[in-house]
Design an enzyme around this catalytic site. Structure first.
Site, PDB file in Angstrom:
ATOM      1  N   PRO A   1      62.965  60.721  16.065  1.00 55.52           N
ATOM      2  CA  PRO A   1      63.285  60.951  14.649  1.00 55.52           C
ATOM      3  C   PRO A   1      62.452  62.087  14.055  1.00 55.52           C
ATOM      4  O   PRO A   1      61.328  62.314  14.487  1.00 55.52           O
ATOM      5  CB  PRO A   1      62.974  59.605  13.981  1.00 55.52           C
ATOM      6  CG  PRO A   1      62.266  58.779  14.979  1.00 55.52           C
ATOM      7  CD  PRO A   1      62.488  59.363  16.333  1.00 55.52           C
ATOM      8  N   VAL A   2      63.043  62.800  13.083  1.00 55.49           N
ATOM      9  CA  VAL A   2      62.366  63.982  12.534  1.00 55.49           C
ATOM     10  C   VAL A   2      61.459  63.600  11.369  1.00 55.49           C
ATOM     11  O   VAL A   2      61.711  62.619  10.661  1.00 55.49           O
ATOM     12  CB  VAL A   2      63.368  65.080  12.110  1.00 55.49           C
ATOM     13  CG1 VAL A   2      64.237  65.498  13.277  1.00 55.49           C
ATOM     14  CG2 VAL A   2      64.236  64.620  10.948  1.00 55.49           C
TER      15      VAL A   2
ATOM     16  N   GLY B   1      56.128  61.535  12.015  1.00 55.63           N
ATOM     17  CA  GLY B   1      54.749  61.320  12.473  1.00 55.63           C
ATOM     18  C   GLY B   1      54.679  61.177  13.983  1.00 55.63           C
ATOM     19  O   GLY B   1      53.689  60.702  14.524  1.00 55.63           O
ATOM     20  N   LEU B   2      55.761  61.612  14.675  1.00 47.70           N
ATOM     21  CA  LEU B   2      55.838  61.452  16.132  1.00 47.70           C
ATOM     22  C   LEU B   2      55.831  62.798  16.866  1.00 47.70           C
ATOM     23  O   LEU B   2      56.069  62.852  18.070  1.00 47.70           O
ATOM     24  CB  LEU B   2      57.100  60.660  16.498  1.00 47.70           C
ATOM     25  CG  LEU B   2      57.167  59.230  15.944  1.00 47.70           C
ATOM     26  CD1 LEU B   2      58.529  58.598  16.205  1.00 47.70           C
ATOM     27  CD2 LEU B   2      56.061  58.352  16.547  1.00 47.70           C
ATOM     28  N   ALA B   3      55.589  63.872  16.124  1.00 42.76           N
ATOM     29  CA  ALA B   3      55.471  65.229  16.692  1.00 42.76           C
ATOM     30  C   ALA B   3      56.718  65.689  17.435  1.00 42.76           C
ATOM     31  O   ALA B   3      56.614  66.487  18.372  1.00 42.76           O
ATOM     32  CB  ALA B   3      54.232  65.346  17.595  1.00 42.76           C
ATOM     33  N   GLY B   4      57.867  65.234  17.030  1.00 44.00           N
ATOM     34  CA  GLY B   4      59.112  65.640  17.707  1.00 44.00           C
ATOM     35  C   GLY B   4      59.286  67.158  17.725  1.00 44.00           C
ATOM     36  O   GLY B   4      59.520  67.735  18.789  1.00 44.00           O
ATOM     37  N   GLY B   5      59.146  67.794  16.585  1.00 41.25           N
ATOM     38  CA  GLY B   5      59.316  69.254  16.502  1.00 41.25           C
ATOM     39  C   GLY B   5      58.258  69.982  17.319  1.00 41.25           C
ATOM     40  O   GLY B   5      58.559  70.975  17.991  1.00 41.25           O
TER      41      GLY B   5
ATOM     42  N   ASP C   1      49.769  70.275  16.449  1.00 40.32           N
ATOM     43  CA  ASP C   1      50.034  69.230  17.446  1.00 40.32           C
ATOM     44  C   ASP C   1      50.564  69.794  18.774  1.00 40.32           C
ATOM     45  O   ASP C   1      50.686  69.056  19.752  1.00 40.32           O
ATOM     46  CB  ASP C   1      51.103  68.248  16.926  1.00 40.32           C
ATOM     47  CG  ASP C   1      50.535  67.263  15.911  1.00 40.32           C
ATOM     48  OD1 ASP C   1      49.303  67.190  15.766  1.00 40.32           O
ATOM     49  OD2 ASP C   1      51.345  66.566  15.267  1.00 40.32           O
TER      50      ASP C   1
ATOM     51  N   LYS D   1      54.662  61.779  20.489  1.00 39.55           N
ATOM     52  CA  LYS D   1      53.238  61.376  20.498  1.00 39.55           C
ATOM     53  C   LYS D   1      52.990  60.400  19.364  1.00 39.55           C
ATOM     54  O   LYS D   1      53.666  60.424  18.325  1.00 39.55           O
ATOM     55  CB  LYS D   1      52.280  62.572  20.410  1.00 39.55           C
ATOM     56  CG  LYS D   1      52.148  63.290  19.061  1.00 39.55           C
ATOM     57  CD  LYS D   1      51.082  62.759  18.136  1.00 39.55           C
ATOM     58  CE  LYS D   1      51.619  62.682  16.750  1.00 39.55           C
ATOM     59  NZ  LYS D   1      51.054  62.934  15.586  1.00 39.55           N
TER      60      LYS D   1
HETATM   61  O1  C5P Z   1      49.694  72.811  11.961  1.00 40.41           O
HETATM   62  P1  C5P Z   1      50.951  72.331  11.311  1.00 40.41           P
HETATM   63  O2  C5P Z   1      51.797  73.477  10.820  1.00 40.41           O
HETATM   64  O3  C5P Z   1      51.712  71.368  12.133  1.00 40.41           O
HETATM   65  O4  C5P Z   1      50.490  71.510  10.021  1.00 40.41           O
HETATM   66  C1  C5P Z   1      51.347  71.232   8.964  1.00 40.41           C
HETATM   67  C2  C5P Z   1      50.560  71.134   7.696  1.00 40.41           C
HETATM   68  O5  C5P Z   1      49.720  69.974   7.715  1.00 40.41           O
HETATM   69  C3  C5P Z   1      49.600  72.287   7.479  1.00 40.41           C
HETATM   70  O6  C5P Z   1      50.228  73.328   6.776  1.00 40.41           O
HETATM   71  C4  C5P Z   1      48.499  71.671   6.662  1.00 40.41           C
HETATM   72  O7  C5P Z   1      48.874  71.646   5.315  1.00 40.41           O
HETATM   73  C5  C5P Z   1      48.462  70.250   7.148  1.00 40.41           C
HETATM   74  N1  C5P Z   1      47.398  70.005   8.141  1.00 40.41           N
HETATM   75  C6  C5P Z   1      46.085  69.892   7.716  1.00 40.41           C
HETATM   76  N2  C5P Z   1      45.102  69.666   8.648  1.00 40.41           N
HETATM   77  C7  C5P Z   1      45.393  69.534   9.949  1.00 40.41           C
HETATM   78  C8  C5P Z   1      46.731  69.638  10.398  1.00 40.41           C
HETATM   79  C9  C5P Z   1      47.709  69.876   9.453  1.00 40.41           C
HETATM   80  O8  C5P Z   1      45.797  69.992   6.517  1.00 40.41           O
HETATM   81  N3  C5P Z   1      44.421  69.296  10.807  1.00 40.41           N
END
Ligand code: C5P
Length: 290
Positions: free
Chosen positions: A96-97, A100-104, A138, A12
């Site tokens: 790529p990991v 910023g492309l939401a691969g995981g 994501d 994404k």
């Molecule tokens: O939700 P996810 O685990 O992918 O997010 C990774 C980290 O990014 C969160 O632990 C948080 O610190 C930050 N984050 C945030 N606000 C969001 C999404 C992510 O602060 N809307």
């Protein structure tokens, strides 16, 4: 019930990304346009021999154990449905990991979807979206697909009409950024340019590529580009090679250039690839299988 199943996990990009405020729970309140592109990981899922979750991959850059979101996704859905079986997952990693492309996240979404199919668990899309949201912000979008306006942590999705087919060049420089760290360093008072999502949605509905390009803004650039000025140079190079605009996706560091012309995009991709091996020419992706 199947014996094995293959699920595509598309990357994404964020066409806009606005942060409204920092919430009480530590997350940031977002308003972002998410869009799937045809750069895929692939998950091969099969019924395992015992009751364990076994992960293998062509990549050494991702964990092959509990730390992988795919493991957590598999565990979450099997526990919720009280289903006891083993599952073997092979992750063919192409996205790529920490880019910023939401691969995981897309891999985890594919695991939820695939395991639901593999064992005929009967979870509805709403239930998958709910489980996804508990695992990562994501993941719901990765299940939902195509293009959506996301709010909340990123999990509250509003469908968007099918827009124009975008032609994008993605350039991922050879460093990774932690999303959590980017959000931690974000100073909302320092941001002077926010995306106008209303205008973006109008441009999208009209399939007006120039207006779409003009409204591509990501407030997280203020953190990541400040730390890695090289990203500003990549943006300029892409624009110099004919991109209508170039912005960072998600928390970065991938920069995407939007092109109106495929040949121009192809030559930009070829030139950028000489400097950055993780350079891709991609297009919009609309899933047909679910
Ligand atoms: O939700 P996810 O685990 O992918 O997010 C990774 C980290 O990014 C969160 O632990 C948080 O610190 C930050 N984050 C945030 N606000 C969001 C999404 C992510 O602060 N809307």
């Amino acid at each position: 019930m199947y014996k094995k199943i293959l699920v595509k996990a598309p990357a994404k990009v964020n066409l806009t990304l606005d942060v409204k405020y920092k919430r009480q729970d530590g997350y940031h309140e977002l308003e972002t346009v998410m869009h799937q592109v045809d750069l895929f990981d692939r998950l091969f899922l099969e019924v395992g021999g015992d009751q364990s979750i076994v992960i293998n991959s062509n990549s050494q850059e991702i964990p092959h154990d509990y730390d992988n979101l795919v493991y957590k996704a598999a565990q979450t859905i099997m526990e919720k449905y009280g289903f006891k079986a083993g599952v073997n997952v092979f992750i063919e990693k192409n996205i790529p990991v920490e880019a910023g492309l939401a691969g995981g996240s897309s891999d985890a979404a594919a695991a939820l979807y695939g395991i639901n199919e593999l064992f005929s668990l009967g979870a509805s899309m709403e239930e998958l979206l709910e489980m996804g949201a508990t695992l990562g912000s994501d993941i719901p979008f990765c299940l939902y697909g195509a293009t959506a306006l996301a709010r909340g942590r990123g999990e509250l999705l509003e469908a968007m009409p099918q827009g124009p087919e975008l032609i994008l060049v993605l350039v991922k420089p050879p460093f990774q950024v932690s999303t959590a760290e980017v959000y931690r360093s974000l100073d909302l008072d320092q941001i002077n340019l926010h995306p106008n999502n209303l205008q973006f949605l109008g441009a999208w509905a009209e399939c007006n590529l120039n207006a779409i390009a003009a409204n591509m803004v990501n407030v997280l650039e203020s953190v990541t580009i400040n730390k890695y000025p090289e990203l500003e140079r990549i943006k300029k190079e892409l624009v110099g090679m004919g991109a209508l605009n170039a912005v960072m996706s998600g928390s970065g560091p991938t920069i995407m250039g939007l092109f109106a012309d495929r040949e121009l995009a192809n030559s930009a991709m070829t030139i950028m690839k000489e400097q950055y091996k993780h350079t891709y020419l991609v297009s919009s992706y609309v899933r047909s299988d679910y």
